[in-house]
Design a protein around this motif. Structure first.
Motif, PDB file in Angstrom:
ATOM      1  N   VAL A 150      49.766  32.174  31.507  1.00 44.56           N
ATOM      2  CA  VAL A 150      49.839  33.380  32.353  1.00 44.56           C
ATOM      3  C   VAL A 150      49.799  32.987  33.831  1.00 44.56           C
ATOM      4  O   VAL A 150      50.628  33.432  34.626  1.00 44.56           O
ATOM      5  CB  VAL A 150      48.688  34.355  32.022  1.00 44.56           C
ATOM      6  N   TRP A 151      48.848  32.139  34.187  1.00 43.94           N
ATOM      7  CA  TRP A 151      48.704  31.781  35.603  1.00 43.94           C
ATOM      8  C   TRP A 151      49.841  30.886  36.088  1.00 43.94           C
ATOM      9  O   TRP A 151      50.294  31.028  37.231  1.00 43.94           O
ATOM     10  CB  TRP A 151      47.343  31.135  35.862  1.00 43.94           C
TER      11      TRP A 151
ATOM     12  N   VAL B 291      52.193  40.978  40.876  1.00 47.77           N
ATOM     13  CA  VAL B 291      52.157  39.762  40.036  1.00 47.77           C
ATOM     14  C   VAL B 291      50.709  39.321  39.827  1.00 47.77           C
ATOM     15  O   VAL B 291      50.298  38.999  38.712  1.00 47.77           O
ATOM     16  CB  VAL B 291      52.991  38.624  40.665  1.00 47.77           C
ATOM     17  N   ALA B 292      49.923  39.332  40.900  1.00 49.59           N
ATOM     18  CA  ALA B 292      48.504  38.962  40.787  1.00 49.59           C
ATOM     19  C   ALA B 292      47.778  39.944  39.875  1.00 49.59           C
ATOM     20  O   ALA B 292      46.945  39.557  39.047  1.00 49.59           O
ATOM     21  CB  ALA B 292      47.855  38.938  42.162  1.00 49.59           C
TER      22      ALA B 292
ATOM     23  N   THR C 180      45.145  41.128  34.793  1.00 48.59           N
ATOM     24  CA  THR C 180      45.036  42.092  33.690  1.00 48.59           C
ATOM     25  C   THR C 180      45.259  41.402  32.355  1.00 48.59           C
ATOM     26  O   THR C 180      44.505  41.613  31.395  1.00 48.59           O
ATOM     27  CB  THR C 180      46.063  43.230  33.857  1.00 48.59           C
ATOM     28  N   ALA C 181      46.305  40.582  32.273  1.00 47.65           N
ATOM     29  CA  ALA C 181      46.615  39.883  31.025  1.00 47.65           C
ATOM     30  C   ALA C 181      45.437  39.003  30.598  1.00 47.65           C
ATOM     31  O   ALA C 181      45.045  38.992  29.422  1.00 47.65           O
ATOM     32  CB  ALA C 181      47.876  39.034  31.188  1.00 47.65           C
ATOM     33  N   CYS C 182      44.862  38.290  31.546  1.00 51.22           N
ATOM     34  CA  CYS C 182      43.730  37.414  31.213  1.00 51.22           C
ATOM     35  C   CYS C 182      42.494  38.235  30.816  1.00 51.22           C
ATOM     36  O   CYS C 182      41.769  37.868  29.885  1.00 51.22           O
ATOM     37  CB  CYS C 182      43.388  36.510  32.393  1.00 51.22           C
ATOM     38  N   ALA C 183      42.273  39.334  31.518  1.00 45.85           N
ATOM     39  CA  ALA C 183      41.124  40.190  31.185  1.00 45.85           C
ATOM     40  C   ALA C 183      41.251  40.724  29.764  1.00 45.85           C
ATOM     41  O   ALA C 183      40.263  40.805  29.025  1.00 45.85           O
ATOM     42  CB  ALA C 183      41.030  41.343  32.180  1.00 45.85           C
ATOM     43  N   LEU C 184      42.474  41.068  29.365  1.00 48.51           N
ATOM     44  CA  LEU C 184      42.698  41.581  28.012  1.00 48.51           C
ATOM     45  C   LEU C 184      42.505  40.488  26.972  1.00 48.51           C
ATOM     46  O   LEU C 184      41.892  40.693  25.931  1.00 48.51           O
ATOM     47  CB  LEU C 184      44.112  42.169  27.902  1.00 48.51           C
TER      48      LEU C 184
ATOM     49  N   VAL D  25      41.281  45.615  41.599  1.00 51.45           N
ATOM     50  CA  VAL D  25      41.400  45.384  43.051  1.00 51.45           C
ATOM     51  C   VAL D  25      42.866  45.149  43.400  1.00 51.45           C
ATOM     52  O   VAL D  25      43.395  45.735  44.353  1.00 51.45           O
ATOM     53  CB  VAL D  25      40.533  44.179  43.489  1.00 51.45           C
ATOM     54  N   TRP D  26      43.534  44.286  42.629  1.00 48.50           N
ATOM     55  CA  TRP D  26      44.942  43.953  42.906  1.00 48.50           C
ATOM     56  C   TRP D  26      45.854  45.153  42.662  1.00 48.50           C
ATOM     57  O   TRP D  26      46.801  45.390  43.417  1.00 48.50           O
ATOM     58  CB  TRP D  26      45.376  42.753  42.063  1.00 48.50           C
ATOM     59  N   TRP D  27      45.580  45.924  41.615  1.00 47.46           N
ATOM     60  CA  TRP D  27      46.402  47.122  41.356  1.00 47.46           C
ATOM     61  C   TRP D  27      46.237  48.135  42.483  1.00 47.46           C
ATOM     62  O   TRP D  27      47.202  48.752  42.922  1.00 47.46           O
ATOM     63  CB  TRP D  27      46.024  47.754  40.021  1.00 47.46           C
TER      64      TRP D  27
END
Lengths: 193, 103
Positions: A93-94, A126-127, A132-136, A149-151
């Motif tokens: 992801v990163w 993108v950030a 989000t993907a990692c949090a999920l 924060v990024w959203w």
């Protein structure tokens, strides 16, 4: 022929369970990476602001961050590691987010179709997607808040006047990466102690 | 001692049965791959002892080794094979039968 008593069998089963749990416990540290990719872009933004005539700020700082990132990852690997499917997914992801930001930045620079607002929105989004993907995947509330924060910043980038977009991005970097990196570094250090 | 339906004790795989080899297989089941240092640190073993036991597991084809370079440093990465996964599952099942638990 092995003829164990009950306690010996239970000891073996406990060893298996203990090692399976231990195997899933990561000893790697990732707080530094969020700090690097939070402070690095902030340095580039400050350089660009202080010396607006030079085009060296972003290429130099980005290259420096990539080199530091690679060096620190090599150091981390020397301390011994195991790869899990989750770690591979998070890494992917990163890496993808990094490639996306680089590709978009290069395309915008070379094409000179530099709609600054669109560029800021893309980078912030993108950030946000990466966090989000990692949090999920990790089911991690702290990273979910970083994603928020990024959203919020990506949303605000649609509304704020153009001169304030740089400040907005700086605020997102501070709150979404640096603060998160500081917290994560502290947590990792505390876990080791 | 509880026995299975034919009245015999479940067979214990001697390769899996060694405590350090059992620990290694149990560690590897939760990861894609792991290097020697990680396995050594997690098991608390010495280099020589771990090396000998890893060789035994490799000989039995319960683990596979990939050698690669990280920078200039050669590294061996170990991963559990399908046969190793099956052997560990069979060993756990045998232990449970010995305990008299229902399958």
């Amino acid at each position: 022929m092995w003829e164990p008593d009950q306690s010996e069998i239970l000891d073996r089963l406990r060893l298996i369970e203990q090692m399976m749990t231990e195997g899933r416990r990561t000893t790697q540290r990732w707080g530094w990476m969020f700090l690097l990719w939070g402070i690095g872009p902030l340095v580039a933004m400050w350089w660009e602001y202080a010396w607006p005539d030079t085009a060296l700020a972003w290429p130099t700082v980005t290259l420096a961050c990539i080199l530091v990132n690679g060096a620190l990852m090599r150091v981390q690997r020397r301390s011994g590691e195991a790869r899990t499917p989750t770690m591979s997914a998070v890494g992917a992801v990163w890496a993808s987010a990094g490639v996306a930001v680089l590709m978009l930045a290069l395309a915008a620079t070379w094409s000179r179709a530099l709609d600054l607002r669109a560029l800021y929105i893309m980078f912030l989004a993108v950030a946000a997607v990466a966090h989000t993907a990692c949090a999920l995947m990790l089911r991690w509330a702290a990273q979910f808040f970083a994603a928020l924060v990024w959203w919020a910043a990506a949303w605000a980038a649609f509304i704020l006047p153009a001169p304030q977009l740089r400040l907005l991005a700086a605020a997102a970097l501070l709150a979404g990466n640096v603060a998160f990196g500081v917290w994560l570094t502290y947590r990792e250090w505390h876990a080791r102690e | 001692m509880p026995a299975n339906e034919t009245g015999t004790l479940p067979e214990i795989d001697p390769v899996v049965h060694g405590p350090l080899r059992l620990a290694v297989l149990s560690l590897l089941i939760g990861v894609d791959s792991a290097d020697f240092k990680w396995l050594r640190d997690k098991t608390g073993s010495t280099d020589g002892n771990l090396g000998a036991n890893l060789a035994r597991l490799e000989e039995a084809r319960y683990i596979a080794v990939t050698k690669k370079f990280i920078g200039r440093k050669p590294t061996s990465l170990y991963r559990l094979t399908p046969a190793g996964r099956k052997a560990l599952a069979a060993y756990v099942a045998a232990l449970r039968r010995l305990l008299g638990e229902a399958l």
